[in-house]
Design a protein around this motif. Structure first.
Motif, PDB file in Angstrom:
ATOM      1  N   ILE A  84       0.871  -1.181   0.000  1.00  0.00           N
ATOM      2  CA  ILE A  84       0.000   0.000   0.000  1.00  0.00           C
ATOM      3  C   ILE A  84       0.904   1.224   0.000  1.00  0.00           C
ATOM      4  CG2 ILE A  84      -1.761   1.301   1.264  1.00  0.00           C
ATOM      5  CD1 ILE A  84      -2.770  -1.347   2.442  1.00  0.00           C
ATOM      6  N   PHE A  85       0.763   2.061  -1.029  1.00  0.00           N
ATOM      7  CA  PHE A  85       1.594   3.258  -1.147  1.00  0.00           C
ATOM      8  C   PHE A  85       0.749   4.509  -0.971  1.00  0.00           C
ATOM      9  CE2 PHE A  85       4.236   0.218  -3.477  1.00  0.00           C
ATOM     10  CZ  PHE A  85       5.444   0.412  -2.816  1.00  0.00           C
ATOM     11  N   LEU A  92      -0.297   8.734   4.557  1.00  0.00           N
ATOM     12  CA  LEU A  92       0.480   7.629   5.138  1.00  0.00           C
ATOM     13  C   LEU A  92       0.133   7.474   6.619  1.00  0.00           C
ATOM     14  CD1 LEU A  92       2.722   5.486   4.785  1.00  0.00           C
ATOM     15  CD2 LEU A  92       4.372   7.266   5.406  1.00  0.00           C
ATOM     16  N   ALA A  93       0.091   8.591   7.332  1.00  0.00           N
ATOM     17  CA  ALA A  93      -0.216   8.542   8.764  1.00  0.00           C
ATOM     18  C   ALA A  93      -1.623   7.982   8.991  1.00  0.00           C
ATOM     19  CB  ALA A  93      -0.092   9.937   9.364  1.00  0.00           C
ATOM     20  N   THR A 104      -1.130  -7.380   6.616  1.00  0.00           N
ATOM     21  CA  THR A 104       0.049  -8.053   6.051  1.00  0.00           C
ATOM     22  C   THR A 104       0.713  -7.209   4.962  1.00  0.00           C
ATOM     23  OG1 THR A 104      -1.479  -9.252   4.605  1.00  0.00           O
ATOM     24  CG2 THR A 104      -0.684 -10.412   6.558  1.00  0.00           C
ATOM     25  N   ALA A 105       0.095  -6.105   4.587  1.00  0.00           N
ATOM     26  CA  ALA A 105       0.630  -5.266   3.506  1.00  0.00           C
ATOM     27  C   ALA A 105       1.847  -4.489   3.976  1.00  0.00           C
ATOM     28  CB  ALA A 105      -0.448  -4.296   3.039  1.00  0.00           C
ATOM     29  N   GLN A 106       2.788  -4.303   3.056  1.00  0.00           N
ATOM     30  CA  GLN A 106       3.882  -3.354   3.304  1.00  0.00           C
ATOM     31  C   GLN A 106       3.325  -1.970   3.006  1.00  0.00           C
ATOM     32  OE1 GLN A 106       7.711  -3.948   1.451  1.00  0.00           O
ATOM     33  NE2 GLN A 106       7.363  -6.150   1.313  1.00  0.00           N
ATOM     34  N   ILE A 107       3.475  -1.071   3.957  1.00  0.00           N
ATOM     35  CA  ILE A 107       2.912   0.271   3.825  1.00  0.00           C
ATOM     36  C   ILE A 107       4.062   1.272   3.740  1.00  0.00           C
ATOM     37  CG2 ILE A 107       1.445   2.010   4.929  1.00  0.00           C
ATOM     38  CD1 ILE A 107       0.077  -0.375   6.438  1.00  0.00           C
ATOM     39  N   ALA A 108       4.054   2.124   2.708  1.00  0.00           N
ATOM     40  CA  ALA A 108       5.160   3.066   2.524  1.00  0.00           C
ATOM     41  C   ALA A 108       4.687   4.296   1.765  1.00  0.00           C
ATOM     42  CB  ALA A 108       6.302   2.393   1.763  1.00  0.00           C
ATOM     43  N   LEU A 109       5.573   5.278   1.752  1.00  0.00           N
ATOM     44  CA  LEU A 109       5.332   6.500   0.983  1.00  0.00           C
ATOM     45  C   LEU A 109       5.768   6.245  -0.469  1.00  0.00           C
ATOM     46  CD1 LEU A 109       4.495   9.501   1.548  1.00  0.00           C
ATOM     47  CD2 LEU A 109       6.948   9.988   1.707  1.00  0.00           C
ATOM     48  N   LEU A 110       4.925   6.614  -1.418  1.00  0.00           N
ATOM     49  CA  LEU A 110       5.219   6.299  -2.827  1.00  0.00           C
ATOM     50  C   LEU A 110       6.560   6.854  -3.283  1.00  0.00           C
ATOM     51  CD1 LEU A 110       4.135   4.998  -5.459  1.00  0.00           C
ATOM     52  CD2 LEU A 110       3.276   7.265  -6.077  1.00  0.00           C
ATOM     53  N   MET A 111       6.841   8.121  -2.956  1.00  0.00           N
ATOM     54  CA  MET A 111       8.057   8.741  -3.481  1.00  0.00           C
ATOM     55  C   MET A 111       9.331   8.201  -2.825  1.00  0.00           C
ATOM     56  SD  MET A 111       7.118  10.377  -6.072  1.00  0.00           S
ATOM     57  CE  MET A 111       8.464  11.453  -6.576  1.00  0.00           C
ATOM     58  N   ASP A 112       9.183   7.390  -1.771  1.00  0.00           N
ATOM     59  CA  ASP A 112      10.359   6.708  -1.215  1.00  0.00           C
ATOM     60  C   ASP A 112      10.980   5.758  -2.235  1.00  0.00           C
ATOM     61  OD1 ASP A 112      10.266   8.013   1.193  1.00  0.00           O
ATOM     62  OD2 ASP A 112       9.441   6.318   2.326  1.00  0.00           O
ATOM     63  N   LEU A 113      10.207   5.405  -3.279  1.00  0.00           N
ATOM     64  CA  LEU A 113      10.717   4.514  -4.321  1.00  0.00           C
ATOM     65  C   LEU A 113      11.702   5.216  -5.249  1.00  0.00           C
ATOM     66  CD1 LEU A 113       7.280   2.975  -5.272  1.00  0.00           C
ATOM     67  CD2 LEU A 113       9.221   1.665  -4.365  1.00  0.00           C
ATOM     68  N   VAL A 114      11.681   6.547  -5.238  1.00  0.00           N
ATOM     69  CA  VAL A 114      12.473   7.308  -6.210  1.00  0.00           C
ATOM     70  C   VAL A 114      13.740   7.848  -5.543  1.00  0.00           C
ATOM     71  CG1 VAL A 114      12.463   9.237  -7.838  1.00  0.00           C
ATOM     72  CG2 VAL A 114      10.348   7.970  -7.398  1.00  0.00           C
ATOM     73  N   PRO A 115      14.911   7.362  -5.966  1.00  0.00           N
ATOM     74  CA  PRO A 115      16.149   7.842  -5.347  1.00  0.00           C
ATOM     75  C   PRO A 115      16.237   9.372  -5.418  1.00  0.00           C
ATOM     76  CG  PRO A 115      16.589   5.960  -6.767  1.00  0.00           C
ATOM     77  CD  PRO A 115      15.161   6.345  -7.007  1.00  0.00           C
ATOM     78  N   GLY A 116      16.532   9.977  -4.284  1.00  0.00           N
ATOM     79  CA  GLY A 116      16.631  11.437  -4.206  1.00  0.00           C
ATOM     80  C   GLY A 116      15.316  12.121  -3.866  1.00  0.00           C
ATOM     81  N   ARG A 117      14.190  11.375  -3.910  1.00  0.00           N
ATOM     82  CA  ARG A 117      12.886  11.975  -3.616  1.00  0.00           C
ATOM     83  C   ARG A 117      12.279  11.373  -2.339  1.00  0.00           C
ATOM     84  NH1 ARG A 117      10.206  14.545  -7.858  1.00  0.00           N
ATOM     85  NH2 ARG A 117       8.990  15.351  -6.119  1.00  0.00           N
ATOM     86  N   GLU A 118      13.075  10.622  -1.584  1.00  0.00           N
ATOM     87  CA  GLU A 118      12.564   9.951  -0.392  1.00  0.00           C
ATOM     88  C   GLU A 118      11.928  10.963   0.565  1.00  0.00           C
ATOM     89  OE1 GLU A 118      15.721   9.785  -1.449  1.00  0.00           O
ATOM     90  OE2 GLU A 118      16.273   7.673  -1.740  1.00  0.00           O
ATOM     91  N   GLY A 119      10.835  10.595   1.143  1.00  0.00           N
ATOM     92  CA  GLY A 119      10.168  11.437   2.135  1.00  0.00           C
ATOM     93  C   GLY A 119       9.308  12.530   1.533  1.00  0.00           C
ATOM     94  N   GLN A 120       9.302  12.634   0.211  1.00  0.00           N
ATOM     95  CA  GLN A 120       8.548  13.719  -0.425  1.00  0.00           C
ATOM     96  C   GLN A 120       7.122  13.284  -0.785  1.00  0.00           C
ATOM     97  OE1 GLN A 120      10.685  15.567  -3.642  1.00  0.00           O
ATOM     98  NE2 GLN A 120      12.595  15.631  -2.480  1.00  0.00           N
ATOM     99  N   ALA A 144       6.347   4.654 -10.393  1.00  0.00           N
ATOM    100  CA  ALA A 144       5.839   3.390 -10.947  1.00  0.00           C
ATOM    101  C   ALA A 144       6.943   2.623 -11.673  1.00  0.00           C
ATOM    102  CB  ALA A 144       4.684   3.674 -11.903  1.00  0.00           C
ATOM    103  N   ARG A 145       7.772   3.370 -12.378  1.00  0.00           N
ATOM    104  CA  ARG A 145       8.885   2.734 -13.091  1.00  0.00           C
ATOM    105  C   ARG A 145       9.819   2.022 -12.107  1.00  0.00           C
ATOM    106  NH1 ARG A 145      13.365   4.425 -15.378  1.00  0.00           N
ATOM    107  NH2 ARG A 145      13.374   6.400 -14.274  1.00  0.00           N
ATOM    108  N   HIS A 146      10.139   2.698 -11.016  1.00  0.00           N
ATOM    109  CA  HIS A 146      11.005   2.085  -9.996  1.00  0.00           C
ATOM    110  C   HIS A 146      10.301   0.900  -9.329  1.00  0.00           C
ATOM    111  CE1 HIS A 146      14.450   4.791 -10.049  1.00  0.00           C
ATOM    112  NE2 HIS A 146      13.590   5.764 -10.275  1.00  0.00           N
ATOM    113  N   LEU A 147       9.013   1.039  -9.085  1.00  0.00           N
ATOM    114  CA  LEU A 147       8.275  -0.037  -8.419  1.00  0.00           C
ATOM    115  C   LEU A 147       8.256  -1.295  -9.285  1.00  0.00           C
ATOM    116  CD1 LEU A 147       6.577  -1.130  -6.146  1.00  0.00           C
ATOM    117  CD2 LEU A 147       4.572   0.012  -7.146  1.00  0.00           C
ATOM    118  N   VAL A 148       8.003  -1.120 -10.572  1.00  0.00           N
ATOM    119  CA  VAL A 148       7.983  -2.288 -11.468  1.00  0.00           C
ATOM    120  C   VAL A 148       9.346  -2.958 -11.474  1.00  0.00           C
ATOM    121  CG1 VAL A 148       7.808  -2.971 -13.892  1.00  0.00           C
ATOM    122  CG2 VAL A 148       6.045  -1.500 -12.871  1.00  0.00           C
ATOM    123  N   ARG A 149      10.390  -2.152 -11.465  1.00  0.00           N
ATOM    124  CA  ARG A 149      11.738  -2.724 -11.451  1.00  0.00           C
ATOM    125  C   ARG A 149      11.966  -3.509 -10.149  1.00  0.00           C
ATOM    126  NH1 ARG A 149      16.164   1.566 -11.895  1.00  0.00           N
ATOM    127  NH2 ARG A 149      15.159   2.033 -13.856  1.00  0.00           N
TER     128      ARG A 149
END
Ligand code: 4NP
Length: 152
Positions: A84-85, A92-93, A104-120, A144-149
């Motif tokens: 769940i992103f 997120l909160a 059971t889902a992994q819960i995270a911020l979507l932009m954490d997937l993008v190097p340099g954009r973590e936390g945004q 999405a590109r990073h997530l698919v990878r």
């Protein structure tokens, strides 16, 4: 296990439908079998199609999302989806706050997937102009590109 990914914003009419569409698009390009859906933490727009500006932005990029319908995140999502992103920290909160103990889902911020954009955040374009929707599209597409990878 087939990945099942839920994208969550506030209203499920602007950002998370774009994230769902971008993920479906990049998964198809890479031949990744995955389930995808989107939801809102709020129910204001439940049953409604995406915002016309999100529909136009997706069409501009060759994707029809006019059949998507908004819904509120529900308890079963926490076991139905592997990931769940959230599109921003507030959502997120709220997702973490309502998560059942047996989630059971992994819960995270979507932009954490993008190097340099973590936390945004993917900024909410709802109160802005059409350009904001294109910015949202670029951000969710990159994620999405990073997530698919990651999932391939
Ligand atoms: P979204 O944008 O969370 O990206 O779908 C919004 C849509 C509707 C509202 C706020 C944000 N609203 O207040 O109705």
């Amino acid at each position: 296990m087939t990945p099942a990914v839920l994208f969550v914003c506030l209203g499920n009419i602007c950002r998370s439908p774009l994230a769902e569409a971008a993920f479906r698009h990049h998964a198809a390009l890479k031949g990744l079998a995955a389930e995808a859906d989107s939801a809102g933490t709020a129910a204001y727009h439940a049953g409604n199609p995406p915002d016309p500006r999100s529909i136009s932005t997706a069409i501009y990029h060759g994707i029809d999302i006019s059949h998507y319908r908004a819904r509120q995140i529900e308890q079963t999502d926490f076991t139905r989806f592997t990931h769940i992103f959230a599109l921003d920290e507030d959502n997120l909160a709220n997702i973490r706050r309502i998560a059942p103990a047996h989630s059971t889902a992994q819960i995270a911020l979507l932009m954490d997937l993008v190097p340099g954009r973590e936390g945004q955040a993917v900024a909410d374009p709802y109160y802005g102009d059409a350009a904001g929707f294109e910015t949202s599209w670029q951000e969710v597409s990159e994620a999405a590109r990073h997530l698919v990878r990651c999932l391939a």
